[in-house]
Design a protein around this motif. Sequence first.
Motif, mmCIF file in Angstrom:
data_model
loop_
_atom_site.group_PDB
_atom_site.id
_atom_site.type_symbol
_atom_site.label_atom_id
_atom_site.label_comp_id
_atom_site.label_asym_id
_atom_site.label_seq_id
_atom_site.Cartn_x
_atom_site.Cartn_y
_atom_site.Cartn_z
ATOM 1 N N ASN A 177 0.817 -1.145 -0.025
ATOM 2 C CA ASN A 177 0.069 -0.248 -0.152
ATOM 3 C C ASN A 177 1.027 1.036 0.039
ATOM 4 O O ASN A 177 0.401 2.273 -0.760
ATOM 5 N N GLN A 178 1.975 1.215 0.816
ATOM 6 C CA GLN A 178 2.860 2.543 1.053
ATOM 7 C C GLN A 178 3.706 2.539 -0.401
ATOM 8 O O GLN A 178 3.744 3.619 -0.856
ATOM 9 N N LEU A 179 3.983 1.333 -1.212
ATOM 10 C CA LEU A 179 4.698 1.558 -2.482
ATOM 11 C C LEU A 179 3.694 2.282 -3.621
ATOM 12 O O LEU A 179 4.011 2.800 -4.455
ATOM 13 N N GLN A 180 2.473 1.685 -3.249
ATOM 14 C CA GLN A 180 1.516 2.330 -4.364
ATOM 15 C C GLN A 180 1.211 3.768 -3.999
ATOM 16 O O GLN A 180 1.134 4.707 -5.158
ATOM 17 N N THR A 181 1.236 4.209 -2.813
ATOM 18 C CA THR A 181 1.055 5.912 -2.423
ATOM 19 C C THR A 181 2.299 6.304 -2.826
ATOM 20 O O THR A 181 2.398 7.520 -3.284
ATOM 21 N N ASP A 182 3.474 5.805 -2.992
ATOM 22 C CA ASP A 182 4.711 6.332 -3.420
ATOM 23 C C ASP A 182 4.867 6.475 -4.795
ATOM 24 O O ASP A 182 6.029 6.999 -5.093
ATOM 25 N N GLY A 183 3.903 5.916 -5.396
ATOM 26 C CA GLY A 183 3.942 5.923 -6.904
ATOM 27 C C GLY A 183 5.208 4.858 -7.679
ATOM 28 O O GLY A 183 5.460 4.902 -8.680
ATOM 29 N N VAL A 184 5.255 3.880 -6.824
ATOM 30 C CA VAL A 184 6.313 2.700 -7.353
ATOM 31 C C VAL A 184 5.515 1.582 -7.806
ATOM 32 O O VAL A 184 5.689 1.119 -9.002
ATOM 33 N N LEU A 185 4.312 1.238 -7.410
ATOM 34 C CA LEU A 185 3.629 0.131 -7.809
ATOM 35 C C LEU A 185 2.205 0.607 -8.122
ATOM 36 O O LEU A 185 1.707 1.274 -7.734
ATOM 37 N N GLU A 186 1.755 -0.106 -9.090
ATOM 38 C CA GLU A 186 0.204 0.285 -9.407
ATOM 39 C C GLU A 186 -0.505 -1.067 -9.624
ATOM 40 O O GLU A 186 0.098 -2.054 -10.059
ATOM 41 N N SER A 187 -1.951 -1.087 -9.250
ATOM 42 C CA SER A 187 -2.606 -2.259 -9.496
ATOM 43 C C SER A 187 -3.111 -2.522 -11.056
ATOM 44 O O SER A 187 -3.635 -1.548 -11.728
ATOM 45 N N ILE A 188 -2.746 -3.770 -11.236
ATOM 46 C CA ILE A 188 -3.460 -4.020 -12.690
ATOM 47 C C ILE A 188 -4.695 -5.003 -12.438
ATOM 48 O O ILE A 188 -4.482 -6.108 -11.820
ATOM 49 N N ARG A 189 -5.582 -4.641 -12.801
ATOM 50 C CA ARG A 189 -6.979 -5.426 -12.371
ATOM 51 C C ARG A 189 -6.685 -6.786 -12.814
ATOM 52 O O ARG A 189 -6.466 -7.121 -13.965
ATOM 53 N N GLY A 190 -7.181 -7.646 -11.736
ATOM 54 C CA GLY A 190 -7.292 -9.020 -12.092
ATOM 55 C C GLY A 190 -5.965 -9.853 -12.056
ATOM 56 O O GLY A 190 -5.784 -10.884 -12.089
ATOM 57 N N THR A 191 -4.918 -9.031 -11.942
ATOM 58 C CA THR A 191 -3.456 -9.538 -12.131
ATOM 59 C C THR A 191 -2.670 -9.317 -10.954
ATOM 60 O O THR A 191 -1.938 -10.336 -10.554
ATOM 61 N N GLY A 192 -2.565 -8.247 -10.170
ATOM 62 C CA GLY A 192 -1.601 -8.148 -9.124
ATOM 63 C C GLY A 192 -0.963 -6.720 -9.271
ATOM 64 O O GLY A 192 -1.798 -5.791 -9.877
ATOM 65 N N LEU A 193 0.104 -6.435 -8.795
ATOM 66 C CA LEU A 193 0.711 -5.112 -8.723
ATOM 67 C C LEU A 193 1.827 -5.341 -9.401
ATOM 68 O O LEU A 193 2.915 -6.225 -9.636
ATOM 69 N N ALA A 194 2.160 -4.245 -10.378
ATOM 70 C CA ALA A 194 3.134 -4.056 -11.089
ATOM 71 C C ALA A 194 4.002 -2.590 -11.037
ATOM 72 O O ALA A 194 3.307 -1.780 -10.429
ATOM 73 N N VAL A 195 5.237 -2.786 -11.352
ATOM 74 C CA VAL A 195 5.960 -1.338 -11.214
ATOM 75 C C VAL A 195 5.741 -0.583 -12.097
ATOM 76 O O VAL A 195 5.456 -0.808 -13.233
#
Length: 133
Positions: A58-76
Amino acid sequence: MLFHIDPSNGVAIYDQVVRQVKFAVADGVLREGEMAPSVRELSRQLTINPNTVARAYNQLQTDGVLESIRGTGLAVKKRATDRCRKERDAIVSARIGQAIDEALRSGLGVDQVRDLVEQALIQSNESQPEAQS
């Protein structure tokens, strides 16, 4: 990709995960668009609570490092590499600065500190043959 958690180093476990993911992105181990390990996979690998990994992600998403890819997971995320490199440099610089400040406050001279830093660099480089000089 191998992460290492050290519960005794004074940095919160979730923050260690955040830093190590950022360092992996900065170093090109995790590339833009590449999927991050799942929460379950990483928590199993590190033998830590999945909630801790979820908090780090969650912190990495907030920091703009990871983004959620619907139905797949988190990507850089795109352009995360430069951001992570700058942050890695700042984190490492701050830690080195703290160690140098402590050494100088303890009464060591500048030349002594320089010698200790050089010795530590040599030892670290010898113990990590894949390290770049």
